[in-house]
Design a protein around this motif. Structure first.
Motif, PDB file in Angstrom:
ATOM      1  N   GLY A  37       0.815  -1.208   0.000  1.00  0.00           N
ATOM      2  CA  GLY A  37       0.000   0.000   0.000  1.00  0.00           C
ATOM      3  C   GLY A  37       0.847   1.256   0.000  1.00  0.00           C
ATOM      4  O   GLY A  37       2.067   1.209  -0.151  1.00  0.00           O
ATOM      5  N   PRO A  38       0.217   2.422   0.178  1.00  0.00           N
ATOM      6  CA  PRO A  38       0.912   3.708   0.066  1.00  0.00           C
ATOM      7  C   PRO A  38       1.685   4.083   1.336  1.00  0.00           C
ATOM      8  O   PRO A  38       1.377   5.076   2.000  1.00  0.00           O
ATOM      9  N   LEU A  39       2.697   3.322   1.670  1.00  0.00           N
ATOM     10  CA  LEU A  39       3.502   3.586   2.859  1.00  0.00           C
ATOM     11  C   LEU A  39       4.704   4.460   2.517  1.00  0.00           C
ATOM     12  O   LEU A  39       5.346   4.271   1.484  1.00  0.00           O
ATOM     13  N   ASP A  40       5.009   5.387   3.404  1.00  0.00           N
ATOM     14  CA  ASP A  40       6.155   6.256   3.188  1.00  0.00           C
ATOM     15  C   ASP A  40       7.417   5.626   3.763  1.00  0.00           C
ATOM     16  O   ASP A  40       7.411   4.464   4.200  1.00  0.00           O
ATOM     17  N   ARG A  41       8.502   6.377   3.769  1.00  0.00           N
ATOM     18  CA  ARG A  41       9.810   5.842   4.189  1.00  0.00           C
ATOM     19  C   ARG A  41       9.810   5.364   5.637  1.00  0.00           C
ATOM     20  O   ARG A  41      10.639   4.528   6.020  1.00  0.00           O
ATOM     21  N   ASP A  42       8.905   5.892   6.465  1.00  0.00           N
ATOM     22  CA  ASP A  42       8.847   5.488   7.866  1.00  0.00           C
ATOM     23  C   ASP A  42       7.856   4.352   8.114  1.00  0.00           C
ATOM     24  O   ASP A  42       7.623   3.969   9.251  1.00  0.00           O
ATOM     25  N   SER A  43       7.258   3.829   7.044  1.00  0.00           N
ATOM     26  CA  SER A  43       6.205   2.800   7.121  1.00  0.00           C
ATOM     27  C   SER A  43       4.906   3.374   7.662  1.00  0.00           C
ATOM     28  O   SER A  43       4.128   2.672   8.323  1.00  0.00           O
ATOM     29  N   ASN A  44       4.636   4.644   7.349  1.00  0.00           N
ATOM     30  CA  ASN A  44       3.394   5.273   7.778  1.00  0.00           C
ATOM     31  C   ASN A  44       2.468   5.480   6.591  1.00  0.00           C
ATOM     32  O   ASN A  44       2.909   5.703   5.465  1.00  0.00           O
ATOM     33  N   VAL A  45       1.181   5.396   6.864  1.00  0.00           N
ATOM     34  CA  VAL A  45       0.150   5.701   5.887  1.00  0.00           C
ATOM     35  C   VAL A  45      -0.843   6.619   6.592  1.00  0.00           C
ATOM     36  O   VAL A  45      -0.869   6.688   7.827  1.00  0.00           O
ATOM     37  N   ARG A  46      -1.620   7.341   5.823  1.00  0.00           N
ATOM     38  CA  ARG A  46      -2.565   8.277   6.431  1.00  0.00           C
ATOM     39  C   ARG A  46      -3.407   7.579   7.496  1.00  0.00           C
ATOM     40  O   ARG A  46      -3.996   6.528   7.260  1.00  0.00           O
ATOM     41  N   ARG A  47      -3.427   8.156   8.663  1.00  0.00           N
ATOM     42  CA  ARG A  47      -4.193   7.693   9.831  1.00  0.00           C
ATOM     43  C   ARG A  47      -3.628   6.431  10.484  1.00  0.00           C
ATOM     44  O   ARG A  47      -4.158   5.986  11.508  1.00  0.00           O
ATOM     45  N   MET A  48      -2.592   5.841   9.925  1.00  0.00           N
ATOM     46  CA  MET A  48      -2.002   4.636  10.526  1.00  0.00           C
ATOM     47  C   MET A  48      -0.477   4.782  10.510  1.00  0.00           C
ATOM     48  O   MET A  48       0.160   4.633   9.470  1.00  0.00           O
TER      49      MET A  48
END
Length: 307
Positions: A37-48
């Motif tokens: 899914g759309p995870l950023d470099r920190d392994s974060n996604v919107r609201r999670m």
């Protein structure tokens, strides 16, 4: 520890963070791959905010290991559309990131490891199976089940944990969640575009087609570098029993850990396993035993900085 932005050249250019431990010398390094899914470099996604890659990077730096983590396509500072990327595209991106990390003057290119969580573990195994020059592979919540079977297994596990009103609605409408998932797979496999609309939602269709056909055991059977595999006993997205498959299939040195009460978020959960507890779990940091196990194993395999 110090961190700096580092871009991976190519199409698209990947934006990421290079983390370095204090002191001098050429450090071993770990390339970190996030989940699906759309995870950023920190392994974060919107609201999670899973923060798996960020917390691993900081724990590694505290023990003398460098690391690199990056934004996936269409996420954070990386251009593109994550829905249009296939599973093989994500493996290719990880390979480009590996080349960039190994080229850094502060890194010993012969002591670079891969560490992936969830889909990131699948990507790490696939890249290592291609013969990528890595000193070791860390597989966190790694599935050793073919994609089609895994997604149906997930439906069986998740159904009983849904809120009571949802379970009642499924009974009243005589909806079998696993059969519905299987029917959606048929619809997805009939698509030919990168992105398609299934059940009213736009999904990453090419990724799903490739994942449904993917058997991770093929990649695991080609791993000759040392492997660490860790999964929680309350993981609802990956069978903890797959650790036995990893141990049996990997021909190289392998170490497996089934962590009690650990979920797919890499946090502990008391009581029956449930996806509904994820938001509360994510208020806590990644489990300390997980961090200690990964960092300790990486240190043993790769050693410390060298002049």
């Amino acid at each position: 520890m110090r961190e700096r932005d580092l871009a991976v050249p190519g199409d698209p250019e990947l934006a990421g963070t290079f983390a370095l431990p204090g002191g001098g010398g050429r450090s071993p390094a770990v390339l970190l791959a996030s989940g699906s899914g759309p995870l950023d470099r920190d392994s974060n996604v919107r609201r999670m905010r899973f923060a798996v890659s960020r917390e691993l990077a900081h724990a590694l730096a505290a023990c003398g290991l460098a690391s690199y983590r990056y934004d996936k396509r269409g996420v954070g500072a990386t251009p593109g559309d994550w829905r249009a990327a296939g599973l093989t595209d994500n493996v290719d991106d990880l390979g480009r990131a590996l080349d960039t990390l190994r080229a850094q003057p502060e890194v010993d290119p012969e002591r670079v490891l891969l560490a992936g969580h969830s889909e990131g573990a699948v990507l790490a195994a696939a890249l290592a199976a291609r013969g990528a020059p890595v000193a070791g592979v860390v597989l966190l919540s790694m599935s050793a089940t073919p994609g089609r079977e895994l997604l149906r297994w997930q439906a069986r596990q998740i159904g009983p944990t849904l809120p009571a009103p949802v379970r009642l609605l499924l009974r009243l409408t005589r909806t079998d969640l696993e059969r519905k998932v299987a029917a959606n797979h048929v619809r997805i496999e009939a698509t030919t575009t990168d992105v398609a609309r299934i059940g009213g939602a736009r999904i990453n269709a090419r990724w799903h087609r490739e994942f449904l056909a993917h058997d991770p055991r093929t990649d695991l059977a080609r791993l000759t570098a040392p492997v660490l595999a860790l999964t929680g006993t309350k993981d609802l997205q990956v069978p903890v029993a797959d650790l036995g498959t990893v141990e049996a299939v990997v021909p190289g040195p392998v170490e497996v850990h089934a962590v009690p009460d650990l979920t797919h978020t890499l946090r502990r959960q008391l009581g029956p396993a449930s996806l509904r507890a994820y938001r509360a779990e994510l208020r806590d940091p990644v489990d300390a035993e997980v961090l200690d196990t990964v960092v300790g194993w990486c240190r043993r395999v790769a050693g410390g900085p060298r002049l």
